[in-house]
Design an enzyme around this catalytic site. Structure first.
Site, PDB file in Angstrom:
ATOM      1  NE  ARG A  60     -31.714   3.135   8.426  1.00  0.00           N
ATOM      2  CZ  ARG A  60     -32.353   3.704   8.123  1.00  0.00           C
ATOM      3  NH1 ARG A  60     -33.563   3.982   8.848  1.00  0.00           N
ATOM      4  NH2 ARG A  60     -32.404   4.684   7.095  1.00  0.00           N
TER       5      ARG A  60
ATOM      6  NE  ARG B   4     -19.950   3.040  16.470  1.00  0.00           N
ATOM      7  CZ  ARG B   4     -19.142   1.238  16.367  1.00  0.00           C
ATOM      8  NH1 ARG B   4     -19.197   0.741  17.687  1.00  0.00           N
ATOM      9  NH2 ARG B   4     -18.791   1.297  15.719  1.00  0.00           N
TER      10      ARG B   4
ATOM     11  CD  GLU C 202     -22.689   0.877   4.026  1.00  0.00           C
ATOM     12  OE1 GLU C 202     -21.298   0.688   3.829  1.00  0.00           O
ATOM     13  OE2 GLU C 202     -22.861   0.929   5.284  1.00  0.00           O
TER      14      GLU C 202
ATOM     15  NE  ARG D 280      -6.997  10.562  16.976  1.00  0.00           N
ATOM     16  CZ  ARG D 280      -7.948   9.740  16.203  1.00  0.00           C
ATOM     17  NH1 ARG D 280      -7.210   9.614  14.947  1.00  0.00           N
ATOM     18  NH2 ARG D 280      -8.078   7.930  16.204  1.00  0.00           N
TER      19      ARG D 280
ATOM     20  CG  ASP E  45     -16.994  -2.718  16.429  1.00  0.00           C
ATOM     21  OD1 ASP E  45     -17.402  -3.074  15.563  1.00  0.00           O
ATOM     22  OD2 ASP E  45     -15.918  -1.703  16.956  1.00  0.00           O
TER      23      ASP E  45
ATOM     24  CE1 TYR F 246     -22.398  -1.679  13.869  1.00  0.00           C
ATOM     25  CE2 TYR F 246     -20.821  -1.065  15.935  1.00  0.00           C
ATOM     26  CZ  TYR F 246     -21.540  -1.640  14.152  1.00  0.00           C
ATOM     27  OH  TYR F 246     -20.712  -1.115  13.486  1.00  0.00           O
TER      28      TYR F 246
ATOM     29  NE  ARG G 170     -20.070   2.579   5.125  1.00  0.00           N
ATOM     30  CZ  ARG G 170     -18.988   2.032   5.942  1.00  0.00           C
ATOM     31  NH1 ARG G 170     -18.176   2.253   6.875  1.00  0.00           N
ATOM     32  NH2 ARG G 170     -19.861   0.679   6.324  1.00  0.00           N
TER      33      ARG G 170
HETATM   34  N1  UDP Z   1     -20.781   9.407  11.127  1.00  0.00           N
HETATM   35  C1  UDP Z   1     -21.345  10.485  10.666  1.00  0.00           C
HETATM   36  N2  UDP Z   1     -20.834  10.927   9.228  1.00  0.00           N
HETATM   37  C2  UDP Z   1     -19.855  10.076   9.615  1.00  0.00           C
HETATM   38  C3  UDP Z   1     -18.615   8.853  10.008  1.00  0.00           C
HETATM   39  C4  UDP Z   1     -19.650   8.959  11.078  1.00  0.00           C
HETATM   40  O1  UDP Z   1     -22.203  11.391  10.926  1.00  0.00           O
HETATM   41  O2  UDP Z   1     -18.387  10.596   8.263  1.00  0.00           O
HETATM   42  C5  UDP Z   1     -22.253   9.503  12.415  1.00  0.00           C
HETATM   43  C6  UDP Z   1     -22.790   8.023  11.618  1.00  0.00           C
HETATM   44  O3  UDP Z   1     -23.739   8.230  13.204  1.00  0.00           O
HETATM   45  C7  UDP Z   1     -21.985   6.968  12.538  1.00  0.00           C
HETATM   46  C8  UDP Z   1     -22.120   6.926  13.600  1.00  0.00           C
HETATM   47  O4  UDP Z   1     -21.160   8.777  13.583  1.00  0.00           O
HETATM   48  O5  UDP Z   1     -23.323   5.832  13.056  1.00  0.00           O
HETATM   49  C9  UDP Z   1     -20.833   6.246  14.565  1.00  0.00           C
HETATM   50  O6  UDP Z   1     -19.440   6.124  13.627  1.00  0.00           O
HETATM   51  P1  UDP Z   1     -18.936   4.783  13.298  1.00  0.00           P
HETATM   52  O7  UDP Z   1     -17.491   4.779  11.800  1.00  0.00           O
HETATM   53  O8  UDP Z   1     -18.425   4.258  14.642  1.00  0.00           O
HETATM   54  O9  UDP Z   1     -20.172   3.914  12.486  1.00  0.00           O
HETATM   55  P2  UDP Z   1     -20.660   2.562  12.058  1.00  0.00           P
HETATM   56  O10 UDP Z   1     -19.726   1.891  12.329  1.00  0.00           O
HETATM   57  O11 UDP Z   1     -21.747   2.566  13.701  1.00  0.00           O
HETATM   58  O12 UDP Z   1     -21.557   2.570  10.791  1.00  0.00           O
END
Ligand code: UDP
Length: 381
Positions: free
Chosen positions: A250, A174, A301, A178, A351, A349, A280
């Site tokens: 979760r 996901r 969170e 870059r 968006d 899941y 976060r």
């Molecule tokens: N992830 C991580 N560290 C970060 C952000 C994301 O390890 O700082 C991992 C985490 O397992 C997450 C996945 O990358 O589920 C996908 O990130 P995304 O931001 O898409 O998370 P979501 O929208 O699923 O919360």
């Protein structure tokens, strides 16, 4: 007026869109919502102490490549330009996410050009992994051990409660890596934030003479007898009273704090270290940078396994999670007048933009089938 009686369960994006399209076509629809408000998890409200607009069920940033969906939401409410720029704290230092040239240069104390950074990352990555299957393999292959451990290992353990070596590579895919200074978290063409929150989108969709919304009303399966068709956007397993067991999710706990001034200087700060218990911190006023507030609302969170009574957020569909889902799909397909829609109804899941796209498609399909007198499927394509 069409006399077919339709009930929609849940007043989130999916049922609001389907209900609206059916109502416009002359169907009388009833919406049951178990909460005391509409808009599902994209519900936003003004905090009474600070007047900050709060994303009650966690941060929702609208982003899409789907022009039709973008036009659809913009017709319903005013969107302001907003770019999601995420920061992460690891071992006492702050970096930019998704991993970009700034992250790499700062983390390794370098001043690489894009090509140099790419060569360097290739040299620290594990190129012996040809086809990464797991999250961990994907990380080792494309960013190497140090970046993986700083930003992803601990965070992912906290987020999923599962070691990254037991999670699929698709989760990490996901996120981009870059080799330039682009720190926009999303690579989509359209991105924005509704000026006054998301509620107005759902309010407008549900504001139709053919739609009756009943809040604080739990839907029970035997109530389906009173209707010709049910669109159910609650959890798939809940419709069947969890008779095969619970689908794994979760859930998130948001611990709210009020602070003076600016707490963290940005909307989203991730925490990569495993020993920091939250994943976060969201500071909501930064989602509305056009507003001014002296005080601030932050959400810490925490992620944990979803138990009875908790709000399900992320489906844990990996490993054995999918087998139970498939069994519920069979049960669902054996019903003759229930369609399961949305994130919880389809155990996916999604968006917001994808939720909207799927609901628009489902409404179109449903209208065609209803007017032809054909049965509706348990799941739409
Ligand atoms: N992830 C991580 N560290 C970060 C952000 C994301 O390890 O700082 C991992 C985490 O397992 C997450 C996945 O990358 O589920 C996908 O990130 P995304 O931001 O898409 O998370 P979501 O929208 O699923 O919360």
């Amino acid at each position: 007026m069409n006399h077919t009686k339709i009930v929609l369960v849940g007043a989130g994006l999916s049922c609001a869109i389907i209900g609206n399209k059916l109502a416009q076509a002359g169907y009388k629809v009833t919406v049951f919502e178990s909460r005391n408000h509409i808009a599902g998890n994209c519900y936003t409200e003004r905090d009474s102490q600070t007047d900050v607009l709060v994303h009650t069920y966690g941060p929702h940033i609208f982003h899409t490549d789907d022009k039709e969906v973008w036009d659809f939401v913009n017709d319903l409410t005013e969107f302001k330009p907003y770019t999601n720029r995420v920061k992460t704290t690891s071992q006492g230092a702050v970096y930019s996410l998704p991993i970009n040239l700034h992250t790499i240069n700062q983390f390794f104390g370098k001043s690489f050009t894009p090509n140099e950074a790419q060569d360097f990352i290739e040299s620290v990555a594990d190129s012996s992994i040809k086809e990464p299957q797991t999250f961990e393999e994907q990380a080792m292959r494309f960013i190497g051990k140090d970046l993986y451990e700083a930003f992803f290992k601990g965070y992912t353990l906290k987020q999923w409660g599962i070691h990254p070596s037991n999670l699929p590579a698709s989760i990490l895919k996901r996120l981009p890596v870059r080799f330039n200074y682009d720190d926009n978290y999303f690579a989509h063409k359209y991105q924005g934030m509704p000026a006054n929150g998301y509620n107005e989108i759902v309010e407008k969709l549900l504001d139709h003479e053919n739609i009756e919304v009943i809040l604080n009303k739990e839907f029970k399966r035997d109530m389906a007898d009173n209707f010709d068709h049910v669109f159910f956007s609650g959890p798939l397993d809940s419709y069947f009273d969890y008779e095969l067991g619970r689908l794994r999710y979760r859930t998130l706990d948001f611990v709210k704090e009020i602070h003076q001034g600016d707490y963290q200087g940005t909307a989203v700060m991730n925490y990569g270290d495993e020993n920091v218990p939250y994943t976060r911190i969201t500071e909501h006023k930064h989602f509305s940078p056009w507003e001014e507030h002296d005080n601030s609302v932050v959400y810490k969170e925490y992620s944990r396994q979803c138990e009875d009574g908790d709000i399900p957020y992320y489906p844990v569909k990996f490993n054995s999670g999918n087998e139970l889902f498939e069994k519920y799909v069979q049960l669902a397909n054996a019903q003759n007048k229930v369609s399961f829609v949305g994130r919880l109804g389809t155990y996916q899941y999604l968006d917001m933009d994808v939720t909207i796209r799927k609901a628009l498609n489902a409404a179109e399909h449903a209208l065609k089938a209803l007017s032809a007198g054909l049965p509706l499927p348990a799941f739409f394509e």
